[in-house]
Design a protein around this motif. Structure first.
Motif, short mmCIF file in Angstrom:
data_model
loop_
_atom_site.label_atom_id
_atom_site.label_comp_id
_atom_site.label_asym_id
_atom_site.label_seq_id
_atom_site.Cartn_x
_atom_site.Cartn_y
_atom_site.Cartn_z
N TYR A 22 0.84 -1.20 0.00
CA TYR A 22 0.00 0.00 0.00
C TYR A 22 0.87 1.24 0.00
N GLY A 49 -2.82 -9.93 9.62
CA GLY A 49 -1.82 -9.11 8.94
C GLY A 49 -0.94 -9.87 7.98
N GLY A 51 -1.64 -10.89 5.10
CA GLY A 51 -1.85 -10.43 3.73
C GLY A 51 -2.99 -11.13 3.01
N SER A 53 -6.39 -10.69 2.97
CA SER A 53 -7.33 -9.81 2.26
C SER A 53 -6.63 -9.09 1.12
N1 LIG Z 1 -5.64 0.10 2.91
C1 LIG Z 1 -4.50 -0.16 3.54
N2 LIG Z 1 -3.53 0.78 3.65
C2 LIG Z 1 -2.36 0.51 4.28
N3 LIG Z 1 -2.04 -0.68 4.83
C3 LIG Z 1 -2.96 -1.64 4.75
C4 LIG Z 1 -4.23 -1.45 4.10
N4 LIG Z 1 -4.92 -2.61 4.17
C5 LIG Z 1 -4.13 -3.49 4.81
N5 LIG Z 1 -2.96 -2.92 5.16
C6 LIG Z 1 -1.86 -3.57 5.86
O1 LIG Z 1 -1.45 -4.69 5.09
C7 LIG Z 1 -1.11 -5.79 5.95
C8 LIG Z 1 -1.90 -7.01 5.55
O2 LIG Z 1 -3.27 -6.73 5.73
P1 LIG Z 1 -4.41 -7.77 5.28
O3 LIG Z 1 -5.72 -7.13 5.63
O4 LIG Z 1 -4.19 -8.20 3.90
O5 LIG Z 1 -4.09 -8.98 6.24
P2 LIG Z 1 -4.99 -10.21 6.65
O6 LIG Z 1 -4.11 -11.40 6.61
O7 LIG Z 1 -6.22 -10.25 5.83
O8 LIG Z 1 -5.31 -9.84 8.14
P3 LIG Z 1 -6.63 -10.04 9.03
O9 LIG Z 1 -6.71 -11.50 9.30
O10 LIG Z 1 -6.31 -9.25 10.25
O11 LIG Z 1 -7.79 -9.50 8.24
C9 LIG Z 1 -1.37 -5.33 7.37
O12 LIG Z 1 -0.15 -4.90 7.93
C10 LIG Z 1 -2.30 -4.14 7.20
O13 LIG Z 1 -2.11 -3.19 8.21
#
Ligand SMILES: Nc1ncnc2c1ncn2[C@@H]1O[C@H](COP(=O)(O)OP(=O)(O)OP(=O)(O)O)[C@@H](O)[C@H]1O
Length: 262
Positions: A22, A49, A51, A53
């Motif tokens: 991002y 976190g 990754g 999503s």
């Molecule tokens: N829009 C954004 N802007 C900046 N950083 C982001 C954004 N969305 C996610 N992140 C960061 O990217 C990293 C991965 O996030 P992501 O949501 O993909 O993780 P995840 O595995 O789905 O986590 P969770 O299980 O908590 O939903 C995290 O450090 C998060 O803070």
């Protein structure tokens, strides 16, 4: 170019060696490869976190990868915009609730058909989603806000299927639902797959999601840490302790699990 970087064409969706993040912040995905075969549910699990999503956002065009490739049925669609990804066959059901509560179920579902022009195709798809999701048929003229959380999620699924996607990207479909509604939603994920639409699923409820899934990928620090048949991930004692909340596990079947990508 190594074989890992070529699209096989045998998969509906392939993310190959993807790096993404991002803005100017550090990379979130660091050389991730995930493949979705036809008629399958592929589940991404892993710590907060990791990754998960972000993988779905890259696949739906919400986030452009810095490197790597995205292929749909072997065709390169890397860096296309969300509408083009939708047209290529990737439909994203976002985390949280996205129904418009002041609109009817019908209006919500038909929003998913906004790119379609052919009235008979729209009618066919409406009939299809009504059959797949009985609650959508039963509550067709009701305000969406009058439905329970689990029923609203099924309206979102129905909306996502209006464009006949090749793969539906589901981000935490059980979030905020009670156990009964969660069961209904997982059963509907399996029904979508059984009716021919592949699913790339992200779930906090990792154990239940892997029970529905065909394949699983454990993500850690933006890479696929382990992948394999979902049943083998469930049976692996070490993974169980680390990611699935097992205290102890009886069977080890690591032989079919692969370290790294599928
Ligand atoms: N829009 C954004 N802007 C900046 N950083 C982001 C954004 N969305 C996610 N992140 C960061 O990217 C990293 C991965 O996030 P992501 O949501 O993909 O993780 P995840 O595995 O789905 O986590 P969770 O299980 O908590 O939903 C995290 O450090 C998060 O803070």
């Amino acid at each position: 170019m190594g074989s890992e970087q070529r699209g096989s064409g045998e998969h509906l969706l392939e993310l190959v060696d993807v790096e993404a993040g991002y803005g100017r912040a550090a990379l979130v995905l660091r050389g991730l490869t995930v493949r979705v075969p036809p008629a399958s549910v592929v589940c991404l699990v892993g710590p907060n976190g990791a990754g998960k999503s972000t993988v779905l956002k890259v696949a739906s065009g919400m986030l452009t990868p810095r490197s790597g490739r995205i292929l749909v049925c072997g065709k390169d669609v890397t860096s296309r915009r969300p509408q083009q990804m939708l047209e290529a066959g990737l439909s994203h059901v976002l985390q949280g609730h996205s129904v418009f509560k002041e609109m009817t179920v019908a209006e919500n579902v038909l929003l998913g058909a906004y790119t379609l022009r052919d009235r008979s195709e729209i009618a066919d798809r409406v009939a299809y989603v009504k059959e797949l999701f009985p609650v959508v048929a039963e509550r067709w003229d009701a305000l969406a806000g009058a439905l329970s959380g689990g029923q609203q999620k099924q309206v979102e699924f129905a909306r996502s299927l209006m464009v006949s996607p090749k793969v539906v990207l589901l981000d935490e479909p059980s979030m905020g639902l009670d156990p009964k509604a969660t069961e209904t939603v997982f059963a509907q994920v399996a029904r979508m797959r059984d009716a021919g639409t592949a699913v790339l699923l992200v779930e906090q409820n990792a154990r239940r999601a892997l029970e529905v899934a065909d394949l699983g990928c454990v993500l850690d620090l933006g890479r696929v840490h382990i992948s394999g048949p979902a049943s083998d991930l469930l049976a692996d004692p070490q993974l169980g302790e680390l990611y699935l909340g097992n205290r102890r596990s009886s069977t080890a079947s690591s032989k079919t699990l692969k370290t790294g990508s599928q």
